[in-house]
Motif scaffolding. Structure first.
Motif, PDB file in Angstrom:
ATOM      1  N   GLY A   1       0.811  -1.209   0.000  1.00 47.03           N
ATOM      2  CA  GLY A   1       0.000   0.000   0.000  1.00 47.03           C
ATOM      3  C   GLY A   1       0.843   1.258   0.000  1.00 47.03           C
ATOM      4  N   ALA A   2       1.940   1.250   0.777  1.00 43.40           N
ATOM      5  CA  ALA A   2       2.814   2.425   0.837  1.00 43.40           C
ATOM      6  C   ALA A   2       3.492   2.668  -0.505  1.00 43.40           C
ATOM      7  N   LEU A   3       3.900   1.593  -1.169  1.00 40.72           N
ATOM      8  CA  LEU A   3       4.564   1.737  -2.467  1.00 40.72           C
ATOM      9  C   LEU A   3       3.585   2.153  -3.561  1.00 40.72           C
ATOM     10  N   ALA A   4       2.312   1.728  -3.429  1.00 34.96           N
ATOM     11  CA  ALA A   4       1.314   2.049  -4.461  1.00 34.96           C
ATOM     12  C   ALA A   4       0.737   3.450  -4.289  1.00 34.96           C
ATOM     13  N   ALA A   5       0.847   4.013  -3.078  1.00 35.73           N
ATOM     14  CA  ALA A   5       0.206   5.306  -2.790  1.00 35.73           C
ATOM     15  C   ALA A   5       0.628   6.420  -3.745  1.00 35.73           C
ATOM     16  N   PRO A   6       1.922   6.599  -4.051  1.00 34.59           N
ATOM     17  CA  PRO A   6       2.291   7.687  -4.982  1.00 34.59           C
ATOM     18  C   PRO A   6       1.633   7.561  -6.351  1.00 34.59           C
ATOM     19  N   SER A   7       1.516   6.334  -6.860  1.00 34.04           N
ATOM     20  CA  SER A   7       0.872   6.145  -8.162  1.00 34.04           C
ATOM     21  C   SER A   7      -0.604   6.501  -8.095  1.00 34.04           C
ATOM     22  N   HIS A   8      -1.269   6.114  -6.998  1.00 36.81           N
ATOM     23  CA  HIS A   8      -2.686   6.457  -6.839  1.00 36.81           C
ATOM     24  C   HIS A   8      -2.872   7.973  -6.783  1.00 36.81           C
ATOM     25  N   MET A   9      -2.032   8.644  -6.038  1.00 34.08           N
ATOM     26  CA  MET A   9      -2.163  10.095  -5.918  1.00 34.08           C
ATOM     27  C   MET A   9      -1.902  10.782  -7.254  1.00 34.08           C
ATOM     28  N   ALA A  10      -0.924  10.274  -8.015  1.00 39.80           N
ATOM     29  CA  ALA A  10      -0.628  10.864  -9.324  1.00 39.80           C
ATOM     30  C   ALA A  10      -1.805  10.699 -10.281  1.00 39.80           C
ATOM     31  N   GLN A  11      -2.464   9.542 -10.220  1.00 36.39           N
ATOM     32  CA  GLN A  11      -3.603   9.290 -11.103  1.00 36.39           C
ATOM     33  C   GLN A  11      -4.786  10.203 -10.804  1.00 36.39           C
ATOM     34  N   ARG A  12      -4.813  10.743  -9.621  1.00 39.91           N
ATOM     35  CA  ARG A  12      -5.966  11.540  -9.203  1.00 39.91           C
ATOM     36  C   ARG A  12      -5.702  13.036  -9.267  1.00 39.91           C
ATOM     37  N   ARG A  13      -4.664  13.413  -9.957  1.00 40.86           N
ATOM     38  CA  ARG A  13      -4.396  14.828 -10.204  1.00 40.86           C
ATOM     39  C   ARG A  13      -4.823  15.165 -11.617  1.00 40.86           C
ATOM     40  N   GLN A  14      -5.612  16.212 -11.758  1.00 37.43           N
ATOM     41  CA  GLN A  14      -6.113  16.586 -13.077  1.00 37.43           C
ATOM     42  C   GLN A  14      -4.974  16.877 -14.047  1.00 37.43           C
ATOM     43  N   SER A  15      -3.872  17.376 -13.534  1.00 40.82           N
ATOM     44  CA  SER A  15      -2.752  17.743 -14.400  1.00 40.82           C
ATOM     45  C   SER A  15      -2.111  16.538 -15.066  1.00 40.82           C
ATOM     46  N   THR A  16      -2.343  15.327 -14.544  1.00 38.83           N
ATOM     47  CA  THR A  16      -1.750  14.133 -15.148  1.00 38.83           C
ATOM     48  C   THR A  16      -2.708  13.426 -16.093  1.00 38.83           C
ATOM     49  N   GLU A  17      -3.924  13.937 -16.213  1.00 36.38           N
ATOM     50  CA  GLU A  17      -4.899  13.314 -17.101  1.00 36.38           C
ATOM     51  C   GLU A  17      -4.494  13.535 -18.560  1.00 36.38           C
ATOM     52  N   PRO A  18      -4.834  12.573 -19.438  1.00 35.23           N
ATOM     53  CA  PRO A  18      -4.433  12.702 -20.848  1.00 35.23           C
ATOM     54  C   PRO A  18      -5.127  13.836 -21.576  1.00 35.23           C
ATOM     55  N   ASP A  19      -6.333  14.190 -21.132  1.00 34.64           N
ATOM     56  CA  ASP A  19      -7.074  15.290 -21.743  1.00 34.64           C
ATOM     57  C   ASP A  19      -7.731  16.098 -20.633  1.00 34.64           C
ATOM     58  N   GLN A  20      -8.041  17.332 -20.954  1.00 35.17           N
ATOM     59  CA  GLN A  20      -8.788  18.171 -20.015  1.00 35.17           C
ATOM     60  C   GLN A  20      -9.941  18.826 -20.766  1.00 35.17           C
ATOM     61  N   LEU A  21     -10.842  17.969 -21.211  1.00 39.81           N
ATOM     62  CA  LEU A  21     -11.956  18.435 -22.028  1.00 39.81           C
ATOM     63  C   LEU A  21     -12.870  19.365 -21.247  1.00 39.81           C
ATOM     64  N   ARG A  22     -13.040  19.109 -19.959  1.00 34.26           N
ATOM     65  CA  ARG A  22     -13.919  19.949 -19.148  1.00 34.26           C
ATOM     66  C   ARG A  22     -13.365  21.371 -19.038  1.00 34.26           C
ATOM     67  N   GLU A  23     -12.042  21.494 -18.977  1.00 35.98           N
ATOM     68  CA  GLU A  23     -11.437  22.825 -18.917  1.00 35.98           C
ATOM     69  C   GLU A  23     -11.673  23.575 -20.223  1.00 35.98           C
ATOM     70  N   ALA A  24     -11.607  22.847 -21.345  1.00 43.07           N
ATOM     71  CA  ALA A  24     -11.903  23.487 -22.631  1.00 43.07           C
ATOM     72  C   ALA A  24     -13.347  23.970 -22.665  1.00 43.07           C
ATOM     73  N   ALA A  25     -14.254  23.156 -22.130  1.00 50.52           N
ATOM     74  CA  ALA A  25     -15.657  23.554 -22.082  1.00 50.52           C
ATOM     75  C   ALA A  25     -15.844  24.766 -21.165  1.00 50.52           C
ATOM     76  N   ARG A  26     -15.087  24.824 -20.075  1.00 50.82           N
ATOM     77  CA  ARG A  26     -15.190  25.962 -19.154  1.00 50.82           C
ATOM     78  C   ARG A  26     -14.741  27.260 -19.838  1.00 50.82           C
ATOM     79  N   ILE A  27     -13.693  27.159 -20.645  1.00 51.93           N
ATOM     80  CA  ILE A  27     -13.210  28.339 -21.369  1.00 51.93           C
ATOM     81  C   ILE A  27     -14.287  28.854 -22.319  1.00 51.93           C
TER      82      ILE A  27
END
Length: 520
Positions: A354-380
């Motif tokens: 769990g301790a070793l997997a935690a950094p990967s889980h946290m990275a996956q849950r940051r919007q900045s690491t997502e492959p697209d940010q379509l919602r931000e484009a819609a907000r603009i």
């Protein structure tokens, strides 16, 4: 040898030797709860481009969905039809459409725990379930409105039913197994690569070869039922034309994403190696029950990815997400070594995991690491567009952004579109001719136009005639009044030359960091 133990002499618990209800609950519920908890942790990040396709398709009518499937994505047709009533009833929010994947991941964790408990013992079941539930790769697909989490769940269930055909062979057990394979193939055809792994398992088990004939009959019947879907899918192979033959670095990347990180590769390798060494020594009553685990899980882990990697050398079809159904096998194999730690200290490796997997889980849950940010484009668009503004998409499939977040685009005129994507049975619709596009964009009544395109701006001879007409008309008759860049997308506001505007809030700014997120 561990792979040649007789099926008839195997001491693995059988279907009829089920443990108490309380024991089963203590084994399967914690992994399911952990998977559900992780799935409900930040499930509302922006849709990415593949999920945008899901949203766009399931919002259509049933006839329009079938029209689309005749041209594209037939392999995902069952998934789209499953989500259609959800979209009709509950809407197309991120959590709403991802919740079926979250539930499927929780069910997979529980089923993996059940399978390990059945083959070994309760603490092995608990360990396998928790290892799967805590896997970043599993959590990644719990957060996608795509069919991979459901396909993985059905793969585990099909494997449980396959085990039933070995332990209690009968017409009924083979019928259940065959039915599960049909359902699996309808959700995702590539997941049926697990069938080859099942064949390998039969050949590894002494006595298993006597069961080859009914297995072949079952699989042949499944193939017959799925033949129409397979035929349509083969005609749509151009959908994966963007894939390239995998290289050695793809194998290395697969190891990393399956484990969760480079550190977790060493953890999994150590756990599996420890289990293999102890099993080979046949140390004690517990180890006498594990040969079936190796005969079942090792082919399940290795055969589907290897098969697809090899096929893709000639016909590129490989993507890591297409072999995600092998991840539960990794949890099963690792649980053998983890649970050999004496006493209750076997929980320590799980805490370390769990301790070793935690950094990967946290990275996956940051919007900045997502492959697209379509919602931000819609907000603009929502923040800067004015009623009556026009919008142009380059290329046409960028309309998927508007399909994912339609409210933001309702006030814009899609000036190049002749036939909607739903009516055309595709993703981009049918646009006007280049001459007509030029005429529409040079109309003096059109004063502001938005251009939505990819992060890389394609210009000049690389454009086809249709898209060249869009750029040519915009650059001749309009001036840029602002440009916004989000990950994978660029929005440019054009204002007709000589026309004043009070909207000066955009200043060519980038809203996310440079670089690619490295999505699977």
């Amino acid at each position: 040898m561990i792979l040649t133990q007789s099926v008839s002499k195997s001491r693995a618990p059988k279907m009829g030797d089920a443990p108490t209800t309380r024991t089963c609950a203590l084994v399967v519920l914690p992994p399911a709860f952990l998977a559900l908890l992780l799935g409900l942790w930040q499930p509302g990040l922006s849709f990415w481009r593949d999920e945008a396709v899901t949203v766009g398709v399931i919002r259509r009518t049933i006839p329009d969905i079938f029209r689309f499937l005749a041209n594209l994505d037939a392999v995902y047709g069952t998934y789209y039809l499953l989500l259609h009533p959800i979209a009709d009833t509950l809407g197309t929010g991120e959590l709403t459409l991802r919740f079926p994947s979250i539930l499927a991941t929780a069910a997979t964790a529980a089923a993996t725990a059940h399978l390990a408990n059945r083959l070994m013992m309760p603490k092995a079941g608990l360990a396998a379930g928790l290892l799967y539930a805590g896997a970043p790769f599993a959590s990644r697909f719990a957060h996608e409105a795509r069919p991979y989490a459901i396909a993985t769940m059905l793969t585990v269930l099909a494997t449980i039913f396959f085990l039933g055909t070995i332990e209690r062979p009968s017409r009924r057990s083979h019928l259940i197994y065959g039915g599960s394979l049909v359902l699996l193939g309808m959700i995702h055809l590539f997941a049926l690569l697990v069938v080859i792994a099942h064949l390998v398992t039969l050949t590894l088990l002494r006595g298993g070869r006597t069961r080859l004939r009914p297995w072949f009959i079952t699989v042949t019947a499944v193939a017959t039922v799925l033949l129409p879907l397979i035929g349509v899918a083969m005609t749509q192979r151009n959908q994966v034309s963007w894939l390239r033959p995998p290289r050695w670095n793809d194998v290395s990347a697969l190891l990393t994403v399956f484990a969760g990180s480079r550190a977790l590769i060493f953890f999994m390798a150590a756990a599996i190696s420890a289990g293999a060494i102890l099993t080979s020594k046949n140390a004690g009553k517990y180890m006498q029950r594990t040969p079936m685990v190796w005969s079942l899980a090792a082919p399940w882990l290795l055969v589907p990815p290897t098969t697809l990697l090899l096929i893709s050398q000639l016909y590129p079809l490989y993507s890591a997400r297409y072999v995600s159904m092998s991840l539960p096998a990794l949890a099963l194999l690792a649980s053998v070594g983890v649970t050999r730690v004496p006493g209750t200290t076997w929980l320590i490796p799980l805490v370390l995991y769990g301790a070793l997997a935690a950094p990967s889980h946290m990275a996956q849950r940051r919007q900045s690491t997502e492959p697209d940010q379509l919602r931000e484009a819609a907000r603009i668009i929502s923040s800067h567009a004015s009623p009556g503004d026009a919008i142009v998409y380059l290329p046409t499939n960028r309309r998927a952004v508007a399909e994912a977040y339609p409210d933001a685009f309702q006030q814009l005129r899609d000036v190049t579109l002749n036939v909607s994507p739903a009516s055309a049975g595709n993703l981009g619709g049918i646009e006007a001719t280049p001459q007509e596009i030029r005429r529409r964009l040079t109309d003096a009544t059109l004063t502001r136009v938005w251009l939505l395109e990819g992060e890389q701006l394609w210009r000049g001879p690389t454009l086809d005639a249709l898209n060249h007409a869009k750029i040519d008309a915009l650059e001749k008759s309009f001036r840029q009044d602002g440009r916004w860049r989000v990950r994978s997308l660029t929005l440019t506001l054009y204002v007709r030359t000589g026309h004043s505007t009070s909207d000066r809030r955009s200043d060519n700014r980038r809203l996310t960091g440079e670089g690619s997120p490295g999505h699977l």
